[in-house]
Design a protein around this motif. Structure first.
Motif, short mmCIF file in Angstrom:
data_model
loop_
_atom_site.label_atom_id
_atom_site.label_comp_id
_atom_site.label_asym_id
_atom_site.label_seq_id
_atom_site.Cartn_x
_atom_site.Cartn_y
_atom_site.Cartn_z
N HIS A 67 0.83 -1.21 0.00
CA HIS A 67 0.00 0.00 0.00
C HIS A 67 0.87 1.26 0.00
O HIS A 67 0.53 2.26 -0.64
N TRP A 68 1.99 1.23 0.72
CA TRP A 68 2.89 2.37 0.72
C TRP A 68 3.45 2.62 -0.67
O TRP A 68 3.56 3.78 -1.12
N GLN A 69 3.78 1.55 -1.40
CA GLN A 69 4.28 1.70 -2.76
C GLN A 69 3.22 2.31 -3.69
O GLN A 69 3.56 2.97 -4.67
N GLN A 70 1.96 2.09 -3.37
CA GLN A 70 0.87 2.67 -4.15
C GLN A 70 0.66 4.16 -3.86
O GLN A 70 -0.17 4.80 -4.51
N GLY A 71 1.37 4.70 -2.90
CA GLY A 71 1.30 6.13 -2.63
C GLY A 71 0.67 6.52 -1.32
O GLY A 71 0.62 7.72 -1.00
N PHE A 72 0.21 5.57 -0.53
CA PHE A 72 -0.39 5.90 0.76
C PHE A 72 0.71 6.21 1.77
O PHE A 72 1.64 5.43 1.96
N LYS A 73 0.57 7.35 2.46
CA LYS A 73 1.55 7.77 3.45
C LYS A 73 1.39 7.04 4.79
O LYS A 73 2.33 6.98 5.58
N LEU A 74 0.20 6.54 5.04
CA LEU A 74 -0.09 5.90 6.32
C LEU A 74 -0.94 4.66 6.10
O LEU A 74 -1.96 4.71 5.39
N PHE A 117 -3.27 12.90 6.39
CA PHE A 117 -2.97 12.07 5.23
C PHE A 117 -4.02 10.96 5.09
O PHE A 117 -4.47 10.38 6.08
N ALA A 118 -4.40 10.68 3.84
CA ALA A 118 -5.30 9.55 3.60
C ALA A 118 -4.61 8.25 4.02
O ALA A 118 -3.41 8.07 3.78
N TYR A 119 -5.37 7.37 4.65
CA TYR A 119 -4.75 6.13 5.11
C TYR A 119 -5.57 4.92 4.70
O TYR A 119 -6.76 5.02 4.40
N VAL A 120 -4.90 3.77 4.70
CA VAL A 120 -5.55 2.48 4.44
C VAL A 120 -5.67 1.75 5.76
O VAL A 120 -4.74 1.75 6.58
N ASN A 121 -6.81 1.13 5.98
CA ASN A 121 -7.06 0.41 7.22
C ASN A 121 -7.11 -1.10 6.94
O ASN A 121 -7.92 -1.55 6.12
N ILE A 122 -6.24 -1.86 7.58
CA ILE A 122 -6.20 -3.31 7.40
C ILE A 122 -6.64 -3.98 8.70
O ILE A 122 -5.90 -3.95 9.70
N PRO A 123 -7.82 -4.57 8.76
CA PRO A 123 -8.26 -5.21 10.01
C PRO A 123 -7.55 -6.53 10.26
O PRO A 123 -7.18 -7.24 9.32
N TYR A 124 -7.34 -6.85 11.53
CA TYR A 124 -6.72 -8.12 11.90
C TYR A 124 -7.15 -8.48 13.31
O TYR A 124 -7.75 -7.67 14.03
N THR A 125 -6.86 -9.69 13.72
CA THR A 125 -7.17 -10.16 15.07
C THR A 125 -5.91 -10.07 15.93
O THR A 125 -4.88 -10.66 15.58
N ARG A 126 -6.00 -9.32 17.00
CA ARG A 126 -4.85 -9.16 17.89
C ARG A 126 -4.64 -10.45 18.67
O ARG A 126 -5.57 -11.00 19.27
N ARG A 127 -3.40 -10.93 18.69
CA ARG A 127 -3.10 -12.20 19.33
C ARG A 127 -3.02 -12.05 20.86
O ARG A 127 -2.80 -10.98 21.39
N ARG A 128 -3.19 -13.17 21.50
CA ARG A 128 -2.95 -13.23 22.93
C ARG A 128 -1.44 -13.25 23.19
O ARG A 128 -0.68 -13.86 22.44
N ARG A 129 -1.02 -12.60 24.25
CA ARG A 129 0.40 -12.59 24.60
C ARG A 129 0.81 -13.97 25.07
O ARG A 129 0.18 -14.54 25.97
N GLU A 130 1.88 -14.52 24.47
CA GLU A 130 2.32 -15.88 24.79
C GLU A 130 3.49 -15.91 25.77
O GLU A 130 3.63 -16.87 26.53
N VAL A 131 4.34 -14.88 25.74
CA VAL A 131 5.55 -14.89 26.56
C VAL A 131 5.52 -13.68 27.49
O VAL A 131 5.24 -12.56 27.07
#
Length: 310
Positions: A112-119, A189-203
């Motif tokens: 996405h950064w290569q496509q021109g998005f700053k954030l 700046f225009a930004y792209v939002n990528i949703p994800y699932t935050r992991r549980r802390r393992e260590v």
């Protein structure tokens, strides 16, 4: 030949460092061949052997890791600012040292950064964590969207990929007691939002205590919203209107019933309500005044003890 600087704030992450660095280095294979990497690890005054773990990782992966050792603990957001100041990449990313944020999203962010998005924002759409911590986090981000920045993604974020220009603008602001990730959005700046699932802390265990969460909420609200001051003004006007109506009632009561004794209970209730409001108002105004004083002092956000490079 683009260079990516990955900023990793570290606080009591002695056990996490070997795993995290190995995962990040392995993940480099998912990027185009022309990309070069540096990992800017900021030791935020850790009381364990985090610095020793970073030095061992630096020896294991020569030419990749830069260590910024701070003189004391200044908080993860100021540590991130220190990382920005010492990073040399064309693009930068911030990721936690406990691997709760997935490094495998970084190549997608880079595209996405290569496509021109700053954030590019990695947005925590879901969490493997449960219980009070998850509820408090959801409440915090919901309140911030309602009261401060409506254009931040729901669910919160601290996993970001951004252009060098964004880092430069954030460093120019010299913001204190603020939220560095919200500042990136605030820049506009225009930004792209990528949703994800935050992991549980393992260590290890999290050092993100309730008091730190409360401070972050207050700092974020004060830095990006005028709601507290407006709320005081609105409440003051409301109490003033009630006091005016009550005053008219007392005058009317005196005219119609000149021998009626005054109401002690009513008087005490009014005094307690007004006094409580005054104390709350002074507290909120004091928060703003303290932040102005803190900014006027111009003390540094962090002090670097030593920078370890190869």
């Amino acid at each position: 030949m683009p260079k990516l600087s990955v900023i990793i704030p570290c606080y009591y992450n002695e056990a996490n460092i070997p795993v995290t660095v190995r995962e990040l280095v392995t993940n480099e294979a998912q990027f185009p061949a022309e990309v070069s990497f540096e990992y800017v690890c900021v030791n935020d005054g850790s009381g364990d052997d985090t610095l020793g773990a970073l030095r061992r990782a630096q020896a294991e992966y020569p030419g990749r890791i830069r260590i910024v050792d701070l003189a004391g603990n200044v908080g993860s957001y100021n540590a991130i600012v220190a990382g920005m100041a010492h990073a040399t990449g064309d693009c930068l990313a911030v990721i936690t040292a406990d691997l709760q944020d997935p490094p495998e999203l970084l190549p997608q962010m880079y595209a996405h950064w290569q496509q021109g998005f700053k954030l590019v924002i990695g947005n925590r759409q879901n969490r493997e964590e449960t219980g009070l911590n998850a509820l408090l986090a959801q409440l915090f981000h919901w309140l911030m969207r309602k009261l401060a920045l409506q254009n931040i993604p729901p669910g919160g974020f601290d996993f970001v990929f951004f252009d060098r220009q964004v880092a430069t603008e954030v460093l120019k602001l010299h913001e204190r007691n603020s939220n560095v990730f919200y500042l990136m959005v605030w820049l506009g700046f225009a930004y792209v939002n990528i949703p994800y699932t935050r992991r549980r802390r393992e260590v290890g265990r999290s050092r993100w205590t309730l008091s730190k969460k409360v401070k972050l909420f207050i700092d974020s609200l004060m830095a990006f919203s005028f709601v507290p001051i407006r709320a005081i003004s609105g409440l003051g006007l409301g109490l003033g209107a009630i006091a005016l109506l009550y005053g008219l009632y007392v005058i009317l009561l005196k005219i119609t019933h000149p021998n009626e004794p005054a109401g002690w209970t009513t008087l005490m209730v009014v005094m307690l309500v007004v006094s409580a409001f005054q104390m709350i108002a002074l507290g909120v105004i004091g928060e703003y005044v303290w932040r102005g004083l803190d900014a006027a002092r111009q003390r540094p956000l962090y002090v670097v003890r030593e920078v370890f490079e190869q």
